[in-house]
Scaffold this motif. Structure first.
Motif, mmCIF file in Angstrom:
data_model
loop_
_atom_site.group_PDB
_atom_site.id
_atom_site.type_symbol
_atom_site.label_atom_id
_atom_site.label_comp_id
_atom_site.label_asym_id
_atom_site.label_seq_id
_atom_site.Cartn_x
_atom_site.Cartn_y
_atom_site.Cartn_z
ATOM 1 N N UNK A 64 0.829 -1.204 0.000
ATOM 2 C CA UNK A 64 0.000 0.000 0.000
ATOM 3 C C UNK A 64 0.866 1.258 0.000
ATOM 4 N N UNK A 65 1.964 1.222 0.744
ATOM 5 C CA UNK A 65 2.883 2.373 0.779
ATOM 6 C C UNK A 65 3.487 2.601 -0.604
ATOM 7 N N UNK A 66 3.923 1.525 -1.238
ATOM 8 C CA UNK A 66 4.544 1.620 -2.566
ATOM 9 C C UNK A 66 3.535 2.145 -3.594
ATOM 10 N N UNK A 67 2.306 1.619 -3.546
ATOM 11 C CA UNK A 67 1.268 2.066 -4.467
ATOM 12 C C UNK A 67 0.968 3.546 -4.275
ATOM 13 N N UNK A 68 0.865 3.985 -3.018
ATOM 14 C CA UNK A 68 0.603 5.399 -2.725
ATOM 15 C C UNK A 68 1.694 6.283 -3.304
ATOM 16 N N UNK B 68 3.764 5.708 -5.769
ATOM 17 C CA UNK B 68 3.749 5.727 -7.232
ATOM 18 C C UNK B 68 2.720 6.723 -7.750
ATOM 19 N N UNK B 69 1.527 6.706 -7.173
ATOM 20 C CA UNK B 69 0.470 7.598 -7.633
ATOM 21 C C UNK B 69 0.816 9.056 -7.349
ATOM 22 N N UNK B 70 1.305 9.323 -6.156
ATOM 23 C CA UNK B 70 1.624 10.698 -5.787
ATOM 24 C C UNK B 70 2.740 11.251 -6.662
ATOM 25 N N UNK B 71 3.783 10.489 -6.844
ATOM 26 C CA UNK B 71 4.928 10.973 -7.626
ATOM 27 C C UNK B 71 4.571 11.161 -9.098
ATOM 28 N N UNK B 72 3.723 10.290 -9.637
ATOM 29 C CA UNK B 72 3.387 10.397 -11.056
ATOM 30 C C UNK B 72 2.481 11.580 -11.348
ATOM 31 N N UNK B 73 1.704 12.022 -10.367
ATOM 32 C CA UNK B 73 0.751 13.104 -10.608
ATOM 33 C C UNK B 73 1.215 14.457 -10.080
ATOM 34 N N UNK B 74 1.980 14.473 -8.997
ATOM 35 C CA UNK B 74 2.233 15.726 -8.285
ATOM 36 C C UNK B 74 3.701 16.108 -8.169
ATOM 37 N N UNK B 75 4.567 15.140 -8.232
ATOM 38 C CA UNK B 75 5.955 15.418 -7.925
ATOM 39 C C UNK B 75 6.209 15.318 -6.437
ATOM 40 N N UNK B 76 7.472 15.194 -6.055
ATOM 41 C CA UNK B 76 7.836 14.916 -4.668
ATOM 42 C C UNK B 76 7.456 16.044 -3.715
ATOM 43 N N UNK B 77 7.870 17.278 -4.022
ATOM 44 C CA UNK B 77 7.641 18.387 -3.098
ATOM 45 C C UNK B 77 6.174 18.673 -2.872
ATOM 46 N N UNK B 78 5.418 18.800 -3.950
ATOM 47 C CA UNK B 78 3.987 19.083 -3.847
ATOM 48 C C UNK B 78 3.255 17.922 -3.163
ATOM 49 N N UNK B 79 3.684 16.695 -3.489
ATOM 50 C CA UNK B 79 3.058 15.528 -2.893
ATOM 51 C C UNK B 79 3.274 15.446 -1.390
ATOM 52 N N UNK B 80 4.505 15.660 -0.956
ATOM 53 C CA UNK B 80 4.798 15.608 0.480
ATOM 54 C C UNK B 80 4.061 16.687 1.250
ATOM 55 N N UNK B 81 3.945 17.870 0.653
ATOM 56 C CA UNK B 81 3.252 18.965 1.321
ATOM 57 C C UNK B 81 1.779 18.637 1.518
ATOM 58 N N UNK B 82 1.155 18.078 0.477
ATOM 59 C CA UNK B 82 -0.264 17.716 0.578
ATOM 60 C C UNK B 82 -0.480 16.605 1.598
ATOM 61 N N UNK C 39 -4.023 4.314 1.622
ATOM 62 C CA UNK C 39 -3.576 4.233 0.233
ATOM 63 C C UNK C 39 -4.531 4.952 -0.706
ATOM 64 N N UNK C 40 -5.823 4.722 -0.545
ATOM 65 C CA UNK C 40 -6.773 5.350 -1.455
ATOM 66 C C UNK C 40 -6.933 6.834 -1.181
ATOM 67 N N UNK C 41 -6.658 7.259 0.046
ATOM 68 C CA UNK C 41 -6.628 8.690 0.323
ATOM 69 C C UNK C 41 -5.489 9.368 -0.404
ATOM 70 N N UNK C 42 -4.339 8.716 -0.425
ATOM 71 C CA UNK C 42 -3.198 9.248 -1.168
ATOM 72 C C UNK C 42 -3.502 9.313 -2.663
ATOM 73 N N UNK C 43 -4.186 8.287 -3.170
ATOM 74 C CA UNK C 43 -4.564 8.292 -4.585
ATOM 75 C C UNK C 43 -5.537 9.432 -4.883
ATOM 76 N N UNK D 126 -5.824 -2.070 -11.770
ATOM 77 C CA UNK D 126 -5.519 -3.233 -10.934
ATOM 78 C C UNK D 126 -6.471 -3.344 -9.749
ATOM 79 N N UNK D 127 -6.867 -4.558 -9.448
ATOM 80 C CA UNK D 127 -7.623 -4.860 -8.230
ATOM 81 C C UNK D 127 -6.748 -5.802 -7.406
ATOM 82 N N UNK D 128 -5.773 -5.214 -6.753
ATOM 83 C CA UNK D 128 -4.684 -5.983 -6.146
ATOM 84 C C UNK D 128 -5.177 -7.033 -5.159
ATOM 85 N N UNK D 129 -6.122 -6.675 -4.307
ATOM 86 C CA UNK D 129 -6.572 -7.619 -3.284
ATOM 87 C C UNK D 129 -7.283 -8.826 -3.886
#
Length: 769
Positions: free
Chosen positions: A35-39, A41-55, A87-91, A673-676
């Motif tokens: 779940x951490x890895x999935x979160x 990936x989504x944050x970095x692909x859409x927002x970038x590191x700085x903006x993602x961490x701030x949010x 995880x889904x909150x991060x997405x 993906x429906x991982x579960x």
């Protein structure tokens, strides 16, 4: 599609990646490092590191951003200061706060018809809407329009209608309390109660059932009740995907000695085991068991199951009077007990067992647990609310709690788990097609205009009205109406018969592409965006599933200066539309405190609103059932008598329920993906029992077409991949919105009129080569 000569696609018709489908065994544990890895990936692909961490640093923190996902409450005392999100909150944050933006150049390059051929996933990944856009009649390209021009266009259409009732005003659960209050105020001063909302399609059945039985259409528990309870019944809910932060509460309940009983047609990973990645043991993969007993009920077998349990409990009560049922509570606080017991005695236990599909021995084990415990919480979601008998099934849940005196005390009560961040708050603010007379009288007293008294259209009624030409303007405050609603092709035709469709949105979705003669897209600020007025950062408020009202304040710079907040959009629209308005709309544009002052005057429970909402954890709204007080006609909690009627299927028919994948939130598709469940790279799948696969002469991964024939009308969902899955015989599951085309508009729950998306009778045929 009479009003749109161009070719558009209301619903995808083929597999996303037919040759790319991969499957594996369903997972046995939820969350953890995957779940951490999935979160990430989504944050970095859409927002970038700085903006993602701030949010993420501000997400669900006191004074920070309220997650635009589910409505599970935040802990008061043990809130994580590092990562109070799932995880889904991060997405959800990654989707909203993406740096990809759609402006005039995008719409010049991409026609409406071209975009409509994409899947919902592909449409959503295009980016954030960055400026107002207008689609003229007959055009295939949206073009730039000023905000003033957009509001003028809306006013022209609304003021040109024969009656205010010719307009529909829809609301999504994302809308804040402040925006929702202003929205309903505008609509009612305009002159109609046509305010359908997403509640009509999800927990309307809960609201009707709980109001009738307990006097309040909301759940009665607080989060801390989970830590004091003895038994948690989870019915028709998949928290691991739809409300992941609930897993932490379930884990703590288990550690405190609670027994968890899960009731669901599918074995869901998030109900089995949980690895909390914020704890060392969870990060190391040391799982925490959640469910003690898992009852794999047939689709819509819940009422029969509950009545079977009560019948078994009654046998023990007859042997030891007063040892099983709380007779003092029943005598002092309830009505209808004797008649209810007579009804239960009259039921055939064997028939109930056959209808629910759970063996007698298993039911006896559950009944024994319930007999011995007195603090019981019942949780449920769409698996209970989207059937023809949903209201009565939820009343049966209440019956069980009343027998045990498990209402109005700590560690016990009702918990309908809402699926959208402020869907409950919007209803509290007056977003309802059937408002109470008391609420309308308060509006009239405060604002000195007479609100309409005639009930308006709910979601199903709105679709029918548009299709019949009785509604000419459709306005949506958020959401993706077309993809969220049933009977997709019929709903598409309904929208296309409108003169004007207006969508207030953050992201592009299919409802922008299936439209009226003219269409407007109004881009709004999201939860993550900073919202300044006169140099002062504003905040809004929301209400969670347990009746806590708290603030939400954005922390990110908006990606475009041409977006407006939802309260601002409503005020500007009102000033453009309403002549000689009694409401001081300009005052609300000066500071959101003024909106909250008006809410305080009109909505009970919001006394000293501006002071209380600034408390770090917000405040609880009044809740009679929580306090063992029942606002019913009798002043008591009501037992209900219902008959379990199973859906009768022909030999070649199956009962289908629509479900979410782990890579989606409502109609927002984060990935394929429906991982579960072990399904990857594809969404157009149908999960079937092995015996049903054999009876239909299907091989694994055969391509099939799905049909529904309700009201003698053929509905078709082509090109689904058949997969064998652990689901009861004669039952099957598909993802929504892809299968919504099969959900009949005229098949709705009794009393609540909620579409029966969990009880769809279908036939299956192999696809033509």
């Amino acid at each position: 599609m009479a009003n749109n000569p161009k070719k558009v696609n209301p619903s995808p018709t083929g597999p996303e990646k037919l040759t790319g489908l991969k499957t594996s065994e369903p997972k046995k544990v939820a969350a953890g490092m995957p779940a951490v890895i999935s979160s990430a990936k989504h944050v970095l692909s859409e927002m970038g590191l700085g903006r993602g961490l701030k949010a993420l640093a501000n997400l669900n923190q006191k004074g920070g951003i309220d997650c635009p996902g589910c409505a599970w409450p935040d802990p008061d005392d043990d809130r994580s200061s590092i990562a109070e999100y799932c995880e889904n909150g991060a997405k959800a944050i990654a989707e909203e706060a993406t740096t990809k933006k759609l402006d005039t150049a995008f719409f010049q390059e991409n026609s409406v018809s071209k975009l409509s051929m994409l899947s919902d996933y592909e449409i959503g990944k295009k980016g954030r809407l960055a400026q107002p856009m207008y689609l003229p009649e007959g055009s295939d390209h949206y073009k730039e329009i000023s905000w003033e021009g957009a509001f003028s266009k809306i006013a022209e259409h609304l003021n040109g209608l024969k009656s205010p009732d010719d307009a529909i005003f829809y609301t999504s659960g994302r809308t804040s309390n402040e925006a929702a209050f202003l929205y309903q105020l505008f609509v009612r001063e305009y002159g109609t109660n046509n305010m359908p909302d997403c509640s009509n399609m999800c927990h309307e059945s809960s609201g009707v059932a709980l109001t009738d039985t307990l006097g309040i259409g909301k759940g009665s528990v607080k989060l801390e009740d989970f830590y004091e309870t003895e038994v948690i019944l989870i019915l028709g809910q998949n928290p691991g995907t739809n409300h992941p932060r609930m897993l932490s509460a379930l884990k703590k309940a288990k550690e405190n000695g609670a027994t968890i009983i899960s009731i669901n047609p599918i074995i869901e990973t998030g109900l089995l085991n949980f690895n909390n990645p914020q704890e060392i043991k969870g990060a190391l993969g040391i799982r925490s068991k959640l469910t003690d007993l898992y009852l794999q009920v047939k689709i819509n077998g819940d009422m029969a199951l509950l009545q079977a349990l009560v019948k078994l409990m009654l046998l023990e009560e007859d042997k030891h009077p007063g040892a099983v049922f709380d007779l003092d509570f029943i005598r002092d606080k309830t009505k209808g007990f004797i008649d209810y017991l007579s009804h239960i005695r009259s039921l055939d236990l064997n028939k109930l067992i056959a209808e629910c599909g759970i063996p007698l021995q298993t039911l006896q084990g559950v009944a024994k647990i319930l007999c011995d415990k007195n603090k019981i919480i019942t949780c449920w979601a769409m698996g209970l609310t989207q059937h023809k008998n949903s209201v009565n099934t939820i009343k049966e849940v209440v019956n069980l709690l009343l027998l045990k005196g498990s209402i109005g005390k700590s560690g016990a009560g009702t918990c309908p788990v809402r699926g959208h961040s402020n869907v409950q708050g919007d209803r509290t603010m007056g977003i309802y097609e059937k408002p109470s007379q008391a609420f309308l009288e308060r509006l009239e007293r405060v604002f000195r205009f007479s609100p309409p008294r005639k009930h308006g259209f709910d979601t199903v009624e709105s679709i029918k009205a548009m299709h019949a030409g009785k509604a000419r303007v459709f306005f949506a405050m958020g959401g993706n109406f077309l993809s969220a609603t049933p009977d997709t092709m019929f709903t598409a035709e309904a929208l296309q018969k409108c003169d004007l469709t207006v969508q207030v949105s953050t992201k592009l979705n299919r409802s922008h592409l299936i439209h009226g003669k003219e269409a407007l897209i109004l881009p709004c600020l999201g939860r993550t965006d900073k919202d300044f007025i006169n140099g002062e950062l504003q905040f809004v408020s929301v209400e969670n599933s347990m009746g806590v009202v708290h603030s939400s304040k954005g922390s990110l710079k908006p990606i475009s200066s041409l977006m407006l907040s939802e309260p601002t959009i409503v005020c500007q629209m009102a000033m453009a539309t309403l002549k000689n308005s009694k409401v001081d709309w300009k005052k609300y544009l000066q500071h959101y405190d003024h909106i909250r002052d008006s809410i305080e005057e009109c909505v009970p429970g919001f006394e000293n609103f501006n002071q209380k909402v600034r408390q770090p954890s917000g405040f609880y709204l009044p809740n009679g059932a929580r306090d063992n007080s029942y606002n019913t006609a009798s002043g008591k909690a009501n037992f209900s008598i219902s008959k379990s009627d199973a859906v009768v299927l022909e030999q070649d028919e199956l009962l289908m329920m629509t479900i979410r994948s782990h890579d989606q939130f409502n109609t927002t598709i984060y990935g394929l993906n429906d991982r579960y469940r072990g399904i990857f790279n594809e969404r157009r799948v149908i999960l079937m029992n092995a015996r049903d696969m054999e009876n239909h002469q299907l091989m694994e991964r055969d391509l099939v077409d799905l049909y529904n024939y309700h009201d003698d009308k053929e509905r078709l969902a082509p090109n689904f991949i058949a997969l064998t899955y652990d689901i009861p015989e004669k039952c099957c599951a598909t993802y929504f919105p892809e299968a919504n085309v099969l959900v009949p508009l005229n098949s709705t729950a009794d009393q609540s009129n909620t579409p029966t998306s969990k009880s769809v009778v279908i036939k299956i045929k192999k696809s033509e080569p």
